[in-house]
Design an enzyme around this catalytic site. Structure first.
Site, mmCIF file in Angstrom:
data_model
loop_
_atom_site.group_PDB
_atom_site.id
_atom_site.type_symbol
_atom_site.label_atom_id
_atom_site.label_comp_id
_atom_site.label_asym_id
_atom_site.label_seq_id
_atom_site.Cartn_x
_atom_site.Cartn_y
_atom_site.Cartn_z
ATOM 1 N N ASP A 110 37.972 43.187 37.257
ATOM 2 C CA ASP A 110 37.591 41.977 38.345
ATOM 3 C C ASP A 110 38.279 40.741 38.084
ATOM 4 O O ASP A 110 38.234 39.916 39.041
ATOM 5 C CB ASP A 110 36.160 42.013 38.188
ATOM 6 C CG ASP A 110 35.208 42.658 39.213
ATOM 7 O OD1 ASP A 110 36.177 43.208 40.177
ATOM 8 O OD2 ASP A 110 34.161 42.855 39.250
ATOM 9 N N GLN A 153 28.904 44.903 38.574
ATOM 10 C CA GLN A 153 28.536 44.384 39.845
ATOM 11 C C GLN A 153 27.614 43.304 39.982
ATOM 12 O O GLN A 153 26.605 43.078 39.099
ATOM 13 C CB GLN A 153 27.761 45.604 40.575
ATOM 14 C CG GLN A 153 27.479 45.424 42.034
ATOM 15 C CD GLN A 153 28.924 45.070 42.960
ATOM 16 O OE1 GLN A 153 29.614 45.826 42.822
ATOM 17 N NE2 GLN A 153 28.930 44.027 43.741
ATOM 18 N N LYS A 175 33.765 52.536 45.650
ATOM 19 C CA LYS A 175 34.536 52.380 44.498
ATOM 20 C C LYS A 175 35.019 53.451 43.956
ATOM 21 O O LYS A 175 36.008 53.959 43.613
ATOM 22 C CB LYS A 175 34.208 51.142 43.521
ATOM 23 C CG LYS A 175 34.318 49.739 44.245
ATOM 24 C CD LYS A 175 33.459 48.835 43.283
ATOM 25 C CE LYS A 175 33.417 47.541 43.923
ATOM 26 N NZ LYS A 175 32.295 46.671 43.208
#
Ligand code: NAD
Length: 280
Positions: free
Chosen positions: A117, A94, A50
């Protein structure tokens, strides 16, 4: 008939290049902060990818890699600092987090305007309400983008989603409803699932069951999106038995090279969206 591939790798690359071209002449750069707690090897590789993709697109990106024993309070402190830093536009943590940390509490601490997200209750709710401020989680957003490459108009199509997780199945159901699809969600307790999947114009498998979807689950000419990432004898495969369904479907995503690459591309798009909204 052999199904036509929907090449997520190429489509994602085009999106990333488009974004890089758009950012090339900007005075300020979108800034993404990725937070990883612990030593999960796959998550570390994924988060480094990422970061690499964000830098290549012309963004700034920090990877905050914290030790496994980080406390919930320390993590909340970091999120508070990232939320309060005007130079940072996107914050993502994460998942999964180590067991001693309450993941829900952490996600809810992220400022919704920086929640790239799309996992906070505010963004999930905005998506449900078709509020244009919603930041839509990257995997469902990527799936919609892939579908639009083969269907000009999704209105009235019957989409069947296998899986009801908070990160894929549920947001995808809202997203497709907002496109005027007729949406059915099936899950691990659904009785006779293939009776339902056989009615799908669009079949999306997101259940984490290797090669579960066979030819007799599929309507002739359907579009199949395979979200699953599984391994059989070390080899990657999806939730769909690709070889078995290939001569029945019209369009299909491969695994790897289908949905997976779209997720990072859409995360970058979300970061740019957050940046534009915060700069207003
Ligand atoms: P999850 O485990 O949170 O949810 C799985 C869902 O599938 C549940 O709702 C469950 O009810 C349903 N399910 C399980 N067994 C079933 C069965 N036999 N029949 C019908 N439904 C069943 O998983 P998730 O996080 O949504 O991920 C699903 C899959 O997608 C996994 O393989 C995951 O690795 C993959 N994934 C890929 C990406 C990507 O970027 N490509 C992103 C997220 C998840």
């Amino acid at each position: 008939m052999s199904a036509q591939l929907i090449n997520g790798k190429e489509i994602a690359l085009a999106l990333r290049e488009e974004l890089a071209a758009e950012l090339a002449f900007k005075k300020y750069r979108p800034y993404l902060a990725v937070v990883l707690v612990g030593n999960d090897e796959a998550s570390l590789i994924y988060d480094r990818n990422k970061q690499k993709a964000a830098l290549a697109a012309g963004m700034d990106c920090d990877l905050h890699h914290l030790p496994e024993e980080t406390t919930e309070d320390d993590l909340l402190d970091l999120i508070g600092r990232l939320n309060g830093d005007d130079n940072i536009h996107g914050v993502m943590v994460q998942l999964p987090l180590p067991k001693h940390i309450n993941g829900r509490r952490i996600i809810e601490a992220i400022c919704p305007e920086k929640d790239v997200d799309g996992f906070t209750p505010q963004n999930a709710g905005r998506l449900l309400l078709k509020d244009e401020r919603a930041i839509v989680s990257a995997t469902p957003a990527g799936i919609l983008h892939l579908l639009k490459t083969v269907h000009q108009n999704l209105s009235g199509l019957h989409a069947v989603i296998i899986g009801r997780s908070n990160i894929v199945g549920k947001p995808l159901a809202s997203l497709l409803l907002n496109q005027d699809c007729t949406v059915t969600v099936i899950h691990s307790k659904t009785v006779n699932p293939k009776e339902i999947t056989r009615q799908a114009d669009i079949l999306i498998a997101a259940c984490g069951c290797p090669k579960m979807v066979k030819k007799d689950w599929v309507k002739e000419g359907a579009t199949i999106i395979d979200v699953g990432i599984n391994r059989i004898d070390g080899k990657l495969c999806g939730d769909v038995d690709f070889d078995d369904v290939c001569d029945k479907a019209a369009f299909i995503t491969p695994v790897p090279g289908g949905v997976g690459p779209m997720t990072i591309a859409m995360l970058l798009r979300n970061t740019y969206q957050a940046y534009l909204a915060l700069k207003k």
